[in-house]
Design an enzyme around this catalytic site. Structure first.
Site, mmCIF file in Angstrom:
data_model
loop_
_atom_site.group_PDB
_atom_site.id
_atom_site.type_symbol
_atom_site.label_atom_id
_atom_site.label_comp_id
_atom_site.label_asym_id
_atom_site.label_seq_id
_atom_site.Cartn_x
_atom_site.Cartn_y
_atom_site.Cartn_z
ATOM 1 C CB SER A 44 -0.925 0.013 1.219
ATOM 2 O OG SER A 44 -0.194 -0.176 2.417
ATOM 3 C CG HIS A 251 -1.326 3.683 4.509
ATOM 4 N ND1 HIS A 251 -2.117 3.061 5.444
ATOM 5 C CD2 HIS A 251 -0.752 2.694 3.777
ATOM 6 C CE1 HIS A 251 -2.021 1.743 5.286
ATOM 7 N NE2 HIS A 251 -1.200 1.500 4.284
#
Length: 270
Positions: A44, A251
């Site tokens: 990711s 993230h």
């Protein structure tokens, strides 16, 4: 890989041929250097989860148009660009699902993988929900896996890349430290938890760097690039816990890709 069709006007073709005859030692001249064949692999942190602007056709892989691989491709116009990085990918996913575009014509490969193997998602869930002792125990288990098992799994991935794309420049990108210690956050995880998480990120980066070097690959330490832009820094390039879109938590945001990962990658990409 399929390269773009190049059309020449007759006059340009004649000029190119004349240059070949005029310059000793030049075997081929088309008036244009061949472009780069680029393949972006990984998890990711490479697909761009957290950056938004997802390609609907990528489904659960959530590949973003503003993730660093796409930004680099847009800026450099490679001859071909294969974007197979996928949210949630582990090393076995890279081996089984992402290596198809690699071949002897591949010039450039980028990859980030290993965090999911080590269970960093479970680490963060534990640290958010449970006391310090539970967090540090789960971090210790992840670090144990990173030290004992992950090196062999990374070797499998790196070896497969080298076999499929023997002439490619391979760039392995690490993970940022999540937290600015003694930073601006008034609530959230304790300083004990934040320190343990940061140390775990540094540990996996150390392992990745060693394995990359042993395979002749280039490692990029993004922890240094994100220094001053961690969670609790006041200028974060990372999402903290995001209840609206939990998958974005921890993230890089769009700026993390454009101002962090992209220049770090661009600095070493051929």
């Amino acid at each position: 890989m399929t390269r773009p069709h190049l059309t020449y006007r007759p006059s340009s073709w004649i000029l190119a041929a004349a240059l070949v005859l005029a310059v000793p030692g030049v075997a081929h001249a088309t008036g244009q250097e061949p472009g780069t064949d680029y393949v972006a692999l990984g998890d990711s942190y490479s697909s761009g989860v957290g950056a938004g602007h997802y390609d609907e056709t990528s489904g659960d892989c959530e590949r973003s148009a503003v993730a660093y691989p796409a930004l680099w491709a847009n800026a450099n116009a490679p001859a071909s660009f294969a974007f197979t990085a996928c949210s949630g990918a582990r090393t076995d996913d890279v081996l089984s699902k992402q290596l198809g575009p690699l071949d002897r014509e591949t010039d450039l490969v980028s990859i980030s993988v290993g965090g999911n193997d080590a269970g960093f998602g479970e680490v963060m869930a534990t640290c958010v929900a449970l006391p310090d002792a539970s967090c540090t125990s789960r971090v210790a288990a992840a670090r144990g896996y990173v030290g004992s098992t992950l090196p062999g799994r990374l070797d499998q991935v790196y070896r497969a890349i080298g076999e499929r794309a023997p002439d490619a420049e391979v760039v392995v990108l690490g993970y940022p430290r999540f937290y600015k210690l003694q930073g601006s956050c008034a609530v959230g995880l304790s300083e004990t938890k934040r320190r343990a998480i940061n140390e775990a990120a540094e540990h996996i980066n150390d392992v990745m760097a060693k394995r990359a070097a042993d395979h002749g690959f280039t490692f990029v330490d993004t922890a240094d690039v994100f220094d001053g832009h961690e969670i609790c820094s006041g200028s974060a390039w990372l999402h903290s816990l995001n209840w609206a879109r939990v998958g974005d938590s921890y993230h890089p945001n769009a700026q993390g890709h454009s101002a962090g990962y992209l220049p770090a990658f661009d600095a070493v990409a051929p």
